[in-house]
Design a protein around this motif. Sequence first.
Motif, PDB file in Angstrom:
ATOM      1  N   LEU A   1      -3.780   2.523   8.552  1.00 20.04           N
ATOM      2  CA  LEU A   1      -4.684   3.644   8.798  1.00 20.04           C
ATOM      3  C   LEU A   1      -4.917   4.448   7.521  1.00 20.04           C
ATOM      4  N   ALA A   2      -3.853   4.700   6.771  1.00 20.00           N
ATOM      5  CA  ALA A   2      -3.991   5.450   5.517  1.00 20.00           C
ATOM      6  C   ALA A   2      -4.914   4.713   4.545  1.00 20.00           C
ATOM      7  N   GLY A   3      -4.747   3.401   4.430  1.00 19.29           N
ATOM      8  CA  GLY A   3      -5.603   2.614   3.543  1.00 19.29           C
ATOM      9  C   GLY A   3      -7.056   2.673   3.967  1.00 19.29           C
TER      10      GLY A   3
ATOM     11  N   ALA B   1     -11.046   3.616  -4.573  1.00 24.81           N
ATOM     12  CA  ALA B   1     -11.248   2.192  -4.859  1.00 24.81           C
ATOM     13  C   ALA B   1      -9.899   1.500  -4.962  1.00 24.81           C
ATOM     14  N   PHE B   2      -9.726   0.458  -4.186  1.00 23.72           N
ATOM     15  CA  PHE B   2      -8.525  -0.362  -4.234  1.00 23.72           C
ATOM     16  C   PHE B   2      -8.840  -1.614  -5.043  1.00 23.72           C
ATOM     17  N   PRO B   3      -8.012  -1.910  -6.049  1.00 24.73           N
ATOM     18  CA  PRO B   3      -8.272  -3.132  -6.815  1.00 24.73           C
ATOM     19  C   PRO B   3      -7.767  -4.357  -6.047  1.00 24.73           C
ATOM     20  N   ALA B   4      -8.453  -5.454  -6.204  1.00 23.96           N
ATOM     21  CA  ALA B   4      -7.980  -6.763  -5.732  1.00 23.96           C
ATOM     22  C   ALA B   4      -7.568  -6.771  -4.265  1.00 23.96           C
ATOM     23  N   ILE B   5      -8.438  -6.270  -3.391  1.00 23.89           N
ATOM     24  CA  ILE B   5      -8.091  -6.202  -1.962  1.00 23.89           C
ATOM     25  C   ILE B   5      -7.817  -7.593  -1.399  1.00 23.89           C
ATOM     26  N   GLU B   6      -8.732  -8.521  -1.577  1.00 24.48           N
ATOM     27  CA  GLU B   6      -8.544  -9.857  -1.007  1.00 24.48           C
ATOM     28  C   GLU B   6      -7.333 -10.580  -1.606  1.00 24.48           C
TER      29      GLU B   6
END
Length: 195
Positions: free
Chosen positions: A79-81, A90-95
Amino acid sequence: MKFQTIFKTAALAGLALAGTSALAHVGPDGSAHHGFLTGFLHPITGLDHLAAMLAVGVWSAMTTRRLWLAPVSFALLLLAGALLAQAGVAFPAIEPMIAASLLVVGLLLAAQVKLPDAVGAVLVGMFALFHGAAHGQELGAGVTLAGMVLSTAVLHAAGIGLGLGLKRTSAWLPRLVGAMVALMGVNMGLGLLAG
């Protein structure tokens, strides 16, 4: 070899090979998906999320004393994410991190690694941030995210139930399931490198 064993092995192999089709995240789409049911179904329809959430529950049930701690950590940090992604973080390299989560959680389950409860909760929670960021890019806020978190809790509970059952009945099947989840992570990672 019994038919049931062959069937289970084939099903798990199919799940492992389905990793490239599990790339369910199309990137930011203006949070076009809304509604409680949409949020509830979202984690179930992405094989990567489904496998990770079930595996966290199974691993937790089989190796920890406080079997609820890692799943609760996962759900809260999921939930926080999602909220952070919706707020523009912006989150790097999610996949790649989702692929890594499948690999790591799968290996933990396959090897029956017993970590201190808090360490396990932090580890899966870190991965949950990335799963949440992927969801947060696609889902609307409010009841949609509530549906996602509830679905996650249901998947974790199912994983815990499965893990408790397997703990009493099978020594090799949880290890095989863990290996298949880890292979999904490897397959997903290779798909990302090739794409």
